[in-house]
Enzyme design. Structure first.
Site, mmCIF file in Angstrom:
data_model
loop_
_atom_site.group_PDB
_atom_site.id
_atom_site.type_symbol
_atom_site.label_atom_id
_atom_site.label_comp_id
_atom_site.label_asym_id
_atom_site.label_seq_id
_atom_site.Cartn_x
_atom_site.Cartn_y
_atom_site.Cartn_z
ATOM 1 N N HIS A 157 0.862 -1.205 -0.076
ATOM 2 C CA HIS A 157 0.097 -0.175 -0.094
ATOM 3 C C HIS A 157 0.913 1.296 -0.029
ATOM 4 O O HIS A 157 2.236 0.939 0.187
ATOM 5 C CB HIS A 157 -0.863 0.090 1.280
ATOM 6 C CG HIS A 157 -2.091 -0.843 1.193
ATOM 7 N ND1 HIS A 157 -2.155 -2.244 1.526
ATOM 8 C CD2 HIS A 157 -3.478 -0.586 0.766
ATOM 9 C CE1 HIS A 157 -3.250 -2.522 1.472
ATOM 10 N NE2 HIS A 157 -4.121 -1.775 0.814
ATOM 11 N N LYS A 161 -0.309 4.804 4.642
ATOM 12 C CA LYS A 161 -1.326 3.757 5.359
ATOM 13 C C LYS A 161 -0.923 3.374 6.832
ATOM 14 O O LYS A 161 0.376 3.062 7.126
ATOM 15 C CB LYS A 161 -1.470 2.472 4.581
ATOM 16 C CG LYS A 161 -2.378 1.766 5.176
ATOM 17 C CD LYS A 161 -2.719 0.440 4.151
ATOM 18 C CE LYS A 161 -3.670 -0.439 5.006
ATOM 19 N NZ LYS A 161 -5.141 -0.047 5.156
HETATM 20 N N1 NAP Z 1 -12.736 -0.855 3.178
HETATM 21 C C1 NAP Z 1 -12.059 -0.380 2.101
HETATM 22 O O1 NAP Z 1 -12.468 -0.615 1.065
HETATM 23 C C2 NAP Z 1 -11.028 0.492 2.398
HETATM 24 C C3 NAP Z 1 -10.050 1.144 1.346
HETATM 25 C C4 NAP Z 1 -9.110 1.874 1.711
HETATM 26 C C5 NAP Z 1 -8.921 2.129 2.761
HETATM 27 N N2 NAP Z 1 -9.697 1.737 3.910
HETATM 28 C C6 NAP Z 1 -9.291 2.219 5.272
HETATM 29 O O2 NAP Z 1 -10.227 3.447 5.688
HETATM 30 C C7 NAP Z 1 -9.677 4.153 6.374
HETATM 31 C C8 NAP Z 1 -9.384 5.545 5.992
HETATM 32 O O3 NAP Z 1 -8.382 5.298 4.946
HETATM 33 P P1 NAP Z 1 -7.836 6.648 4.254
HETATM 34 O O4 NAP Z 1 -6.844 5.918 3.224
HETATM 35 O O5 NAP Z 1 -8.875 7.465 3.670
HETATM 36 O O6 NAP Z 1 -6.910 7.432 5.531
HETATM 37 P P2 NAP Z 1 -6.755 8.825 5.653
HETATM 38 O O7 NAP Z 1 -6.389 9.520 4.465
HETATM 39 O O8 NAP Z 1 -5.698 8.938 6.962
HETATM 40 O O9 NAP Z 1 -8.083 9.224 6.274
HETATM 41 C C9 NAP Z 1 -8.819 9.182 7.674
HETATM 42 C C10 NAP Z 1 -9.613 10.477 7.806
HETATM 43 O O10 NAP Z 1 -10.298 10.244 9.052
HETATM 44 C C11 NAP Z 1 -9.996 11.360 9.778
HETATM 45 N N3 NAP Z 1 -10.385 11.257 11.273
HETATM 46 C C12 NAP Z 1 -9.641 10.631 12.344
HETATM 47 N N4 NAP Z 1 -10.258 10.777 13.330
HETATM 48 C C13 NAP Z 1 -11.458 11.290 13.126
HETATM 49 C C14 NAP Z 1 -12.566 11.728 13.935
HETATM 50 N N5 NAP Z 1 -12.627 11.637 15.251
HETATM 51 N N6 NAP Z 1 -13.627 12.318 13.209
HETATM 52 C C15 NAP Z 1 -13.726 12.303 11.908
HETATM 53 N N7 NAP Z 1 -12.816 12.193 10.975
HETATM 54 C C16 NAP Z 1 -11.577 11.633 11.697
HETATM 55 C C17 NAP Z 1 -8.596 11.692 9.588
HETATM 56 O O11 NAP Z 1 -8.380 13.043 10.074
HETATM 57 P P3 NAP Z 1 -6.761 13.799 10.198
HETATM 58 O O12 NAP Z 1 -5.987 13.283 8.909
HETATM 59 O O13 NAP Z 1 -6.960 15.026 10.605
HETATM 60 O O14 NAP Z 1 -6.188 12.891 11.445
HETATM 61 C C18 NAP Z 1 -8.600 11.527 7.954
HETATM 62 O O15 NAP Z 1 -8.891 12.713 7.304
HETATM 63 C C19 NAP Z 1 -8.362 3.357 6.900
HETATM 64 O O16 NAP Z 1 -8.679 2.457 8.018
HETATM 65 C C20 NAP Z 1 -8.099 2.814 5.760
HETATM 66 O O17 NAP Z 1 -7.314 1.280 6.063
HETATM 67 C C21 NAP Z 1 -10.718 0.855 3.528
#
Ligand code: NAP
Length: 267
Positions: A157, A161
Site C-alpha cells: 500500500h 497507510k
Molecule cells: N474498506 C475499504 O475498501 C478501504 C479502502 C481503503 C482504505 N480503507 C481504510 O479506511 C480508513 C481511511 O483510509 P484513508 O486512506 O482515507 O485514510 P486517511 O487519509 O488517513 O483518512 C482518515 C481520515 O479520518 C479522519 N479522522 C480521524 N479521526 C477522526 C474523527 N474522530 N472524526 C472524523 N474524522 C476523523 C482523519 O483526519 P486527520 O487526517 O485530521 O487525522 C482523516 O481525514 C483506513 O482505516 C483504511 O485502511 C478501507
C-alpha cells in the site's frame, strides 16, 4: 423515490473525499452530514469543495451527533473514532452504519459488535468487487488443497497507510482458515521484511510493504510439495472502494439490526 440521507465520517481523508465526490453525483443519496476530526484543517469547509467540486452549502463539522438523523452513515476514519461513532449512533437510535475502517483492536471490534445489536452495521476491510470475489476463491482453494499447503499473503500500500498488515490481508488469512476449517495464528513479519523461507504446511505468513502512492495490491500464494498457486488483486483507483461503500450503504439502509459484510451485499 426519496433519496437516502447520507452522512460521511472521515470525510477529509483520501477515501472519504472520493466517497463524497461520488455521492454528490449519485441521485440515490442526499448528503446530510460530513464529519472531520476536531482540529482538522478541513473543519468548516464546504463539502463540495472537499470533494473537489463546487460549493454545495453543507459545511464539515466535528460534531458526530449531526449524523444521528441520517438514514445511513459511512465511516472511513480511524478504529478509535469509528468505534466511538458506532456507540454514539447505536445509543442515539440511528439506523445504519457502513464502516470500511481497518486496524480494529479486539476491544474496538467488540464495541462494534455490541452496537450491531441495536442497528445495522456493515463492516468490511475492502469494498471492492474483485476482493470480495478473491476472498471466496481463496477460501475455496484452501478447502480443496487443505492444510498440507502453506500460505504466504503479501500486502502493498501507499506509505501513509496506518495499519500493518492491511485489513484485507487479515480477511484473506481468515478465508484460508475457513477453508482449512481450523484456526491458525498468522505469522505477521514486520513492515518491509521479506519472506526468507516459504511457509510450511498449515502455516500462514503475512508480509507487507509501503511504497509511494500505491492504492493497494494483495498477493496470496499457496505452497505445496513441488507446486505453487498464486492469486493477485490490484486496486488501480480508490474509486472502486468509494463505489463499493455507496453500493453497501444503499443495500444496508433499510436492514434490521445485525452485523453484515460485503458478501451479504453481493450474494
Ligand atoms: N474498506 C475499504 O475498501 C478501504 C479502502 C481503503 C482504505 N480503507 C481504510 O479506511 C480508513 C481511511 O483510509 P484513508 O486512506 O482515507 O485514510 P486517511 O487519509 O488517513 O483518512 C482518515 C481520515 O479520518 C479522519 N479522522 C480521524 N479521526 C477522526 C474523527 N474522530 N472524526 C472524523 N474524522 C476523523 C482523519 O483526519 P486527520 O487526517 O485530521 O487525522 C482523516 O481525514 C483506513 O482505516 C483504511 O485502511 C478501507
Amino acid at each position: 423515490m426519496t433519496p437516502i440521507s447520507l452522512g460521511i465520517h472521515g470525510g477529509a481523508g483520501r477515501l472519504g473525499r472520493r466517497i463524497l465526490a461520488l455521492a454528490l453525483e449519485d441521485t440515490r443519496f442526499s448528503l446530510r452530514g460530513v464529519i472531520v476530526r476536531k482540529g482538522s484543517a478541513a473543519l468548516g469547509q464546504d463539502a463540495g469543495v472537499l470533494a473537489g467540486a463546487k460549493p454545495m452549502g453543507l459545511l464539515a463539522t466535528a460534531d458526530a451527533r449531526t449524523l444521528l438523523h441520517c438514514d445511513v452513515v459511512i465511516d472511513v476514519s480511524s478504529p478509535a473514532a469509528g468505534a466511538e461513532l458506532a456507540g454514539l449512533l447505536a445509543k442515539g437510535g440511528a439506523k445504519a452504519l457502513v464502516t470500511g475502517t481497518t486496524g480494529w483492536t479486539d476491544v474496538q471490534d467488540q464495541a462494534l459488535r455490541q452496537a450491531a445489536k441495536d442497528m445495522a452495521i456493515l463492516l468490511s476491510g475492502n469494498f471492492s468487487l474483485g476482493v470480495t470475489a478473491l476472498v471466496h476463491q481463496v477460501q475455496e482453494a484452501a478447502a480443496r488443497l487443505g492444510p498440507a499447503w502453506g500460505v504466504h499473503i503479501h500486502d502493498r500500500h501507499h506509505s501513509a497507510k496506518k495499519d500493518v498488515p492491511s485489513g484485507t490481508a487479515l480477511m484473506l488469512a481468515d478465508a484460508v482458515m475457513m477453508g482449512w476449517d481450523q484456526s491458525v495464528t498468522p505469522k505477521c513479519l514486520s513492515l518491509g521484511r521479506p519472506l526468507e523461507e516459504h511457509p510450511t504446511r498449515g502455516e500462514i505468513i503475512i508480509t507487507a510493504d509501503r511504497v509511494g502512492e500505491v492504492v493497494g495490491t494483495h498477493n496470496v500464494m499457496f505452497y505445496g510439495a513441488g507446486e505453487t498457486l498464486c492469486f493477485t488483486h490490484t486496486a488501480q483507483s480508490r474509486d472502486i472502494f468509494a463505489q463499493g461503500a455507496l453500493h453497501a450503504a444503499h443495500w444496508l439502509y433499510d436492514k434490521p439490526p445485525g452485523l453484515y459484510g460485503m458478501e451479504d451485499v453481493l450474494s
